[in-house]
Motif scaffolding. Structure first.
Motif, PDB file in Angstrom:
ATOM      1  N   GLU A  19      -3.094  82.495 -42.763  1.00  0.00           N
ATOM      2  CA  GLU A  19      -1.604  81.635 -42.217  1.00  0.00           C
ATOM      3  C   GLU A  19      -1.120  82.147 -43.204  1.00  0.00           C
ATOM      4  O   GLU A  19      -0.063  82.290 -42.553  1.00  0.00           O
ATOM      5  CB  GLU A  19      -1.739  79.464 -42.352  1.00  0.00           C
ATOM      6  CG  GLU A  19      -2.303  78.841 -41.760  1.00  0.00           C
ATOM      7  CD  GLU A  19      -2.262  77.656 -42.197  1.00  0.00           C
ATOM      8  OE1 GLU A  19      -1.706  77.390 -44.084  1.00  0.00           O
ATOM      9  OE2 GLU A  19      -3.312  77.043 -41.229  1.00  0.00           O
ATOM     10  N   ASP A  53       2.240  84.559 -41.551  1.00  0.00           N
ATOM     11  CA  ASP A  53       3.160  84.942 -41.980  1.00  0.00           C
ATOM     12  C   ASP A  53       3.609  86.328 -42.298  1.00  0.00           C
ATOM     13  O   ASP A  53       5.038  86.452 -42.130  1.00  0.00           O
ATOM     14  CB  ASP A  53       3.175  83.919 -43.046  1.00  0.00           C
ATOM     15  CG  ASP A  53       3.102  82.208 -43.223  1.00  0.00           C
ATOM     16  OD1 ASP A  53       3.387  81.856 -41.639  1.00  0.00           O
ATOM     17  OD2 ASP A  53       2.684  81.231 -43.782  1.00  0.00           O
ATOM     18  N   LYS A  76       4.384  88.647 -39.433  1.00  0.00           N
ATOM     19  CA  LYS A  76       5.301  87.846 -39.098  1.00  0.00           C
ATOM     20  C   LYS A  76       6.734  88.360 -39.865  1.00  0.00           C
ATOM     21  O   LYS A  76       7.712  88.794 -38.794  1.00  0.00           O
ATOM     22  CB  LYS A  76       5.117  86.837 -38.689  1.00  0.00           C
ATOM     23  CG  LYS A  76       4.148  85.766 -37.612  1.00  0.00           C
ATOM     24  CD  LYS A  76       4.635  84.214 -38.103  1.00  0.00           C
ATOM     25  CE  LYS A  76       3.483  84.028 -37.094  1.00  0.00           C
ATOM     26  NZ  LYS A  76       3.187  82.209 -37.032  1.00  0.00           N
ATOM     27  N   HIS A  77       6.803  88.234 -41.166  1.00  0.00           N
ATOM     28  CA  HIS A  77       7.637  88.948 -41.664  1.00  0.00           C
ATOM     29  C   HIS A  77       8.260  90.439 -41.981  1.00  0.00           C
ATOM     30  O   HIS A  77       9.414  91.070 -41.624  1.00  0.00           O
ATOM     31  CB  HIS A  77       7.919  88.685 -43.110  1.00  0.00           C
ATOM     32  CG  HIS A  77       8.202  86.607 -42.785  1.00  0.00           C
ATOM     33  ND1 HIS A  77       9.469  85.907 -42.975  1.00  0.00           N
ATOM     34  CD2 HIS A  77       7.064  86.079 -43.357  1.00  0.00           C
ATOM     35  CE1 HIS A  77       9.003  84.862 -43.235  1.00  0.00           C
ATOM     36  NE2 HIS A  77       8.013  84.889 -43.158  1.00  0.00           N
TER      37      HIS A  77
END
Length: 99
Positions: free
Chosen positions: A31, A35, A38-39
């Motif tokens: 996860e 994240d 994605k950032h």
């Protein structure tokens, strides 16, 4: 599938890891890599996640980047780093913050 809706199970499937083989720590790690990917895509392109979700080819780029984070999680960083060419070529198409 949209990049914003990717889960640890999706990344596990991409990496060919059986989701039921993941313990809680490994799930949290995946996860975290998702994240971060994605950032990274948001920061690199200058687009919001909602804007990135309009482009279906962003999803494999995020998976590829998160997969690289997973695969290279134990590497010692070097001064000269390289960006995955697949990720770069996809994100470059949508980048609005080029200098």
């Amino acid at each position: 599938m949209r990049a914003s809706s990717l889960t640890a199970d999706d990344l596990a499937a991409y990496l060919r890891i059986m989701p039921e083989d993941l313990d809680d720590a490994e799930r949290l790690m995946l996860e975290g890599f998702l994240d971060a990917a994605k950032h990274y895509a948001e920061s690199y392109t200058g687009l919001s996640m909602e804007e990135l979700d309009r482009h279906p080819d962003i999803t494999p780029a995020v998976c590829c980047l998160a997969g690289d984070f997973y695969t290279n999680r134990d590497m010692t960083p070097t001064i000269k780093s390289t960006v995955n060419r697949t990720v770069k070529s996809i994100l470059d198409m949508y980048s609005v913050n080029l200098l």
